[in-house]
Every structure is written in C-alpha cells, then in structure tokens.
Write an enzyme that holds these catalytic residues in place. Sequence first.
Site, PDB file in Angstrom:
ATOM      1  N   GLU A  91       0.821  -1.217   0.000  1.00 40.51           N
ATOM      2  CA  GLU A  91       0.000   0.000   0.000  1.00 40.51           C
ATOM      3  C   GLU A  91       0.853   1.264   0.000  1.00 40.51           C
ATOM      4  O   GLU A  91       1.947   1.284   0.559  1.00 40.51           O
ATOM      5  CB  GLU A  91      -0.828   0.072   1.285  1.00 40.51           C
ATOM      6  CG  GLU A  91      -1.681  -1.116   1.535  1.00 40.51           C
ATOM      7  CD  GLU A  91      -2.352  -1.042   2.907  1.00 40.51           C
ATOM      8  OE1 GLU A  91      -2.911  -2.049   3.321  1.00 40.51           O
ATOM      9  OE2 GLU A  91      -2.306   0.018   3.557  1.00 40.51           O
ATOM     10  N   CYS A 104       3.179   8.255   1.643  1.00 40.46           N
ATOM     11  CA  CYS A 104       3.580   7.320   2.695  1.00 40.46           C
ATOM     12  C   CYS A 104       3.803   5.961   2.050  1.00 40.46           C
ATOM     13  O   CYS A 104       2.875   5.366   1.496  1.00 40.46           O
ATOM     14  CB  CYS A 104       2.477   7.238   3.751  1.00 40.46           C
ATOM     15  SG  CYS A 104       2.790   5.978   4.999  1.00 40.46           S
ATOM     16  N   CYS A 111       5.344  -7.641   7.764  1.00 40.02           N
ATOM     17  CA  CYS A 111       6.288  -7.136   8.773  1.00 40.02           C
ATOM     18  C   CYS A 111       6.465  -8.211   9.828  1.00 40.02           C
ATOM     19  O   CYS A 111       5.543  -8.965  10.121  1.00 40.02           O
ATOM     20  CB  CYS A 111       5.711  -5.874   9.418  1.00 40.02           C
ATOM     21  SG  CYS A 111       6.795  -5.112  10.635  1.00 40.02           S
ATOM     22  N   CYS A 115       3.855  -5.857  16.407  1.00 39.75           N
ATOM     23  CA  CYS A 115       3.160  -4.900  17.289  1.00 39.75           C
ATOM     24  C   CYS A 115       1.676  -5.289  17.397  1.00 39.75           C
ATOM     25  O   CYS A 115       1.021  -5.563  16.390  1.00 39.75           O
ATOM     26  CB  CYS A 115       3.293  -3.472  16.765  1.00 39.75           C
ATOM     27  SG  CYS A 115       5.006  -2.908  16.676  1.00 39.75           S
ATOM     28  N   CYS A 118      -1.193  -3.384  15.298  1.00 42.07           N
ATOM     29  CA  CYS A 118      -0.917  -3.000  13.905  1.00 42.07           C
ATOM     30  C   CYS A 118      -1.369  -4.077  12.920  1.00 42.07           C
ATOM     31  O   CYS A 118      -1.074  -5.261  13.089  1.00 42.07           O
ATOM     32  CB  CYS A 118       0.583  -2.749  13.745  1.00 42.07           C
ATOM     33  SG  CYS A 118       1.041  -2.274  12.071  1.00 42.07           S
ATOM     34  N   GLU A 159       9.083  -2.589   8.442  1.00 39.30           N
ATOM     35  CA  GLU A 159      10.004  -1.886   9.335  1.00 39.30           C
ATOM     36  C   GLU A 159      11.224  -1.470   8.500  1.00 39.30           C
ATOM     37  O   GLU A 159      12.036  -2.322   8.112  1.00 39.30           O
ATOM     38  CB  GLU A 159      10.396  -2.826  10.492  1.00 39.30           C
ATOM     39  CG  GLU A 159      11.579  -2.375  11.326  1.00 39.30           C
ATOM     40  CD  GLU A 159      11.494  -0.935  11.841  1.00 39.30           C
ATOM     41  OE1 GLU A 159      10.448  -0.524  12.358  1.00 39.30           O
ATOM     42  OE2 GLU A 159      12.503  -0.217  11.701  1.00 39.30           O
ATOM     43  N   SER A 190      10.330   6.122   9.914  1.00 42.29           N
ATOM     44  CA  SER A 190       9.785   5.699  11.200  1.00 42.29           C
ATOM     45  C   SER A 190      10.242   4.295  11.560  1.00 42.29           C
ATOM     46  O   SER A 190      10.208   3.383  10.735  1.00 42.29           O
ATOM     47  CB  SER A 190       8.257   5.748  11.122  1.00 42.29           C
ATOM     48  OG  SER A 190       7.692   5.291  12.327  1.00 42.29           O
ATOM     49  N   SER A 213       8.708   5.026  17.095  1.00 42.77           N
ATOM     50  CA  SER A 213       7.402   4.594  17.600  1.00 42.77           C
ATOM     51  C   SER A 213       7.579   4.147  19.040  1.00 42.77           C
ATOM     52  O   SER A 213       7.949   3.011  19.298  1.00 42.77           O
ATOM     53  CB  SER A 213       6.874   3.444  16.751  1.00 42.77           C
ATOM     54  OG  SER A 213       6.739   3.868  15.420  1.00 42.77           O
ATOM     55  N   LEU A 214       7.317   5.044  19.964  1.00 37.57           N
ATOM     56  CA  LEU A 214       7.574   4.739  21.374  1.00 37.57           C
ATOM     57  C   LEU A 214       6.342   4.079  22.004  1.00 37.57           C
ATOM     58  O   LEU A 214       6.429   2.984  22.545  1.00 37.57           O
ATOM     59  CB  LEU A 214       7.969   6.026  22.100  1.00 37.57           C
ATOM     60  CG  LEU A 214       8.527   5.875  23.506  1.00 37.57           C
ATOM     61  CD1 LEU A 214       9.747   4.971  23.541  1.00 37.57           C
ATOM     62  CD2 LEU A 214       8.875   7.243  24.101  1.00 37.57           C
ATOM     63  N   HIS A 215       5.234   4.749  21.957  1.00 40.20           N
ATOM     64  CA  HIS A 215       3.919   4.195  22.358  1.00 40.20           C
ATOM     65  C   HIS A 215       3.780   3.795  23.822  1.00 40.20           C
ATOM     66  O   HIS A 215       2.727   3.281  24.217  1.00 40.20           O
ATOM     67  CB  HIS A 215       3.532   2.978  21.500  1.00 40.20           C
ATOM     68  CG  HIS A 215       3.487   3.231  20.022  1.00 40.20           C
ATOM     69  ND1 HIS A 215       3.151   4.437  19.465  1.00 40.20           N
ATOM     70  CD2 HIS A 215       3.734   2.410  18.962  1.00 40.20           C
ATOM     71  CE1 HIS A 215       3.191   4.344  18.144  1.00 40.20           C
ATOM     72  NE2 HIS A 215       3.555   3.137  17.812  1.00 40.20           N
ATOM     73  N   ASN A 289      -5.972   3.831  15.468  1.00 41.66           N
ATOM     74  CA  ASN A 289      -6.929   3.417  14.457  1.00 41.66           C
ATOM     75  C   ASN A 289      -7.356   2.012  14.814  1.00 41.66           C
ATOM     76  O   ASN A 289      -6.503   1.131  14.929  1.00 41.66           O
ATOM     77  CB  ASN A 289      -6.245   3.372  13.079  1.00 41.66           C
ATOM     78  CG  ASN A 289      -6.391   4.670  12.343  1.00 41.66           C
ATOM     79  OD1 ASN A 289      -7.492   5.145  12.106  1.00 41.66           O
ATOM     80  ND2 ASN A 289      -5.262   5.252  11.990  1.00 41.66           N
ATOM     81  N   CYS A 332      -1.926   1.905   8.420  1.00 39.12           N
ATOM     82  CA  CYS A 332      -0.998   0.829   8.091  1.00 39.12           C
ATOM     83  C   CYS A 332      -1.567  -0.546   7.825  1.00 39.12           C
ATOM     84  O   CYS A 332      -2.025  -1.221   8.734  1.00 39.12           O
ATOM     85  CB  CYS A 332      -0.056   0.630   9.257  1.00 39.12           C
ATOM     86  SG  CYS A 332       1.093   1.894   9.378  1.00 39.12           S
TER      87      CYS A 332
HETATM   88  N1  SAH Z   1       7.609  -0.099  11.306  1.00 34.92           N
HETATM   89  C1  SAH Z   1       7.716   1.317  11.463  1.00 34.92           C
HETATM   90  C2  SAH Z   1       6.919   2.141  10.469  1.00 34.92           C
HETATM   91  C3  SAH Z   1       5.530   1.726  10.091  1.00 34.92           C
HETATM   92  S1  SAH Z   1       4.141   2.112  11.042  1.00 34.92           S
HETATM   93  C4  SAH Z   1       7.386   1.718  12.874  1.00 34.92           C
HETATM   94  O1  SAH Z   1       7.018   0.876  13.662  1.00 34.92           O
HETATM   95  O2  SAH Z   1       7.564   2.886  13.204  1.00 34.92           O
HETATM   96  C5  SAH Z   1       3.914   3.842  11.199  1.00 34.92           C
HETATM   97  C6  SAH Z   1       3.315   4.194  12.563  1.00 34.92           C
HETATM   98  O3  SAH Z   1       1.941   3.788  12.701  1.00 34.92           O
HETATM   99  C7  SAH Z   1       4.066   3.527  13.709  1.00 34.92           C
HETATM  100  O4  SAH Z   1       4.256   4.458  14.733  1.00 34.92           O
HETATM  101  C8  SAH Z   1       3.083   2.460  14.139  1.00 34.92           C
HETATM  102  O5  SAH Z   1       3.321   2.033  15.445  1.00 34.92           O
HETATM  103  C9  SAH Z   1       1.768   3.167  13.945  1.00 34.92           C
HETATM  104  N2  SAH Z   1       0.585   2.304  13.914  1.00 34.92           N
HETATM  105  C10 SAH Z   1       0.488   1.026  13.503  1.00 34.92           C
HETATM  106  N3  SAH Z   1      -0.774   0.577  13.645  1.00 34.92           N
HETATM  107  C11 SAH Z   1      -1.491   1.599  14.155  1.00 34.92           C
HETATM  108  C12 SAH Z   1      -2.854   1.759  14.524  1.00 34.92           C
HETATM  109  N4  SAH Z   1      -3.732   0.768  14.414  1.00 34.92           N
HETATM  110  N5  SAH Z   1      -3.233   2.971  15.001  1.00 34.92           N
HETATM  111  C13 SAH Z   1      -2.344   3.989  15.127  1.00 34.92           C
HETATM  112  N6  SAH Z   1      -1.061   3.891  14.793  1.00 34.92           N
HETATM  113  C14 SAH Z   1      -0.625   2.714  14.323  1.00 34.92           C
END
Ligand code: SAH
Length: 344
Positions: A91, A104, A111, A115, A118, A159, A190, A213-215, A289, A332
């Site tokens: 995508e 993007c 991947c 996570c 995701c 990634e 990212s 991506s800290l979260h 999301n 994503c």
């Molecule tokens: N693998 C990389 C880049 C791809 S994802 C990474 O982890 O950074 C881009 C961003 O979207 C990342 O911060 C990821 O954690 C976030 N992301 C993935 N799924 C998501 C979701 N359902 N809602 C919000 N953000 C999400």
Amino acid sequence: MSNNLKSMTEAEIGAVLKDMEQPAFRAKQIFTWLHKGVRSYDEMSNLPKPLRAVLAQQYPICAPEVVRKQESKKDGTVKYLWRLHDGNCVETVLMRYHYGNTVCISTEVGCRMGCAFCASTLGGLVRKLEPFEMLDQVLFTQVDSGLPVSHIVLMGIGEPLDNFDNVLRFLELVNSPDGMNISMRHISLSTCGLVPKIDELAQKKLQLTLSVSLHAPNDEIRNTIMPVNRAYPVEQLLDVCRRYYQATGRRISFEYAMIDGVNDSEENAKELLRRMKGLPAHFNLIPLNHVEESPFKPSSRNAVARFQKTLEDGGIPATVRRTLGGDIDASCGQLRRKYTKEKQ
Ligand code: SAH
C-alpha cells in the site's frame, strides 16, 4: 541487490552501459527516464532503437499495477494498493498537506515486528522490498494522481530499518538531482526501535527526520504491545536516541499511538516526561486506528487532550495527528489485509 536498473545509481548504470560500449551520456538519459516513471524503453525517445531493444531484453522495466484505489471524500487522501511483479501487494498513501503532497510508502511486504495494534504484521513478513519497489510507489503515485510529490514518509507497511541497505539505497535514489530530487529534509523514516540500526543510521548523518514509535513510557507497558521491546528496552532506545541527536543534530520525532486504558493516563504522561529529560523531542499523538482483529480501542478525545497538555506543560511539544483518510482504511496495512482476506 537486484539487477534492476531502477535500483542502480547513475554511476552504476554508467558501468553497465560502458560494458555495452555505449557513450557515457546515456546513463543520465536512462536514469532520468526511469525516474519519471516510464513503463517501457520505447518511451525513451532519445535512445537509439537497437539500444532500447537490448535493454528491454537484459533489464526489463518493472512497474506496479493498481489493484485498488480509494479516495477520501473528506480530505482528498488517496490510498493505492499495488500489485508487484511477483503478485505480492503493498500500500501507498498520498496525503495532501498545506506544505506539499506527501507519499507514505511501504518498505516490506508484511512485517515481522509483531506490534499488537498493527494490521501490517498480522500475516508476518513475506519479503523485503527492493529499492526500485519503494521508488516505484513514489513515481507511480505521482504519475497516476498527476500531483507532484514533495515529501515522503516511510511509515507504511514494514520496518524500514529491518530492510536497511535497500532503504538507504532508495533514499539515495529519490534524493538524486537527476531523479526526483527530493530533499532529505522532506523525508521521515519511522522505526519501532531497532537500536543497533539506529546507531548505524546515525553514522550516515542524513538530514532526514527520524521518527521513533515509542507508544509507552516504560517496559512494563511497551512489552505488552511491542515485542521488539524485549530485545531493545525503553532505556536503551532512549539512549540511542540521545546518541542519534548528538551525531546528527536532528531532533527526533516520537510517535505515540493513544490506546484506551493502556498508555493514556496522566501518570503515563508524567513518567514519559521524566524519561525524556535532556532529549530534544517532539511528540506526535495518534489516536489509535481500530484494527478489527485487535482488542485495543482508541483513547477518548479528553484523554488525548489531557496527555498533550501534560507533555506540553512539562516542556515537550506535542501535536495530535490529524487522522486523514479515516473513511478509506488508510492506516498501516488495513487495505492489504482486507484484500488478502477477501481472496481467501
Ligand atoms: N515499522 C515502522 C513504520 C511503520 S508504522 C514503525 O514501527 O515505526 C507507522 C506508525 O503507525 C508507527 O508508529 C506504528 O506504530 C503506527 N501504527 C500502527 N498501527 C497503528 C494503529 N492501528 N493505530 C495507530 N497507529 C498505528
């Protein structure tokens, strides 16, 4: 690296042509055409026909096909699902910001980072993308939409730092003056936090924006949503971010997906402030999301606003990301996931 001319630098194409006893200036011509998104050597009108025929045979031009295209009625965001030469799909999202059209792109098919929130990782990693397959997403989004692309974010499926060499080559290509000539300052990469690779990237001293991506503010929470944290815990990740800043002088942008009841309390924000001390940063708060297969829900508006205020009061700039394309599965991996499930 693949034997595809579109993954090669102008100098490498020059070496190929030299072996074919062609004049040096042809390299620039071919490079320029390829980076315009041509689908065939016959479009290269300033090349002699016999050369076009030889190149077509030895270095066939690959180009992705549009499988699906969804356009948001709300904000003009366009999402493409492309079919690659081997049948795999990835995508790309085109977003229209005031500062320019931003693409993007995906860096892998699937991947392997796992996570929990995701959609991209649900089917695991299928394969890494070649440099030209990342470039093609930018080129053909531009060709199909007719809109000039000025900014790129590597935030689609995959990634980027798990596909390090190909991603670095892609950056070199897209930055080339005879190609798209997109400035590094207009590119964001990212990562979920592959510490040794961040160190490696720091040594390249690129002027791109690194997004991490800290979260989560601590290992306890991060371990439950991001398996990568077991290999590279929060403290190690923030340490490499400090080294990255020292090496490049570039402030890091942190992404923080806000998940209801998981990482969105005031206490979580305060802990984050303590952890971030002395590290110049910017936070992007992204209301989660919702992904069908996942138990996680987005944080409430109030929780997001409170979190943002706590960070800002503590001296860390934080913005809440506008969710573009909410009506078109634009987060994503959602479109690819839907398509794959439909085919089963
Ligand atoms: N693998 C990389 C880049 C791809 S994802 C990474 O982890 O950074 C881009 C961003 O979207 C990342 O911060 C990821 O954690 C976030 N992301 C993935 N799924 C998501 C979701 N359902 N809602 C919000 N953000 C999400």
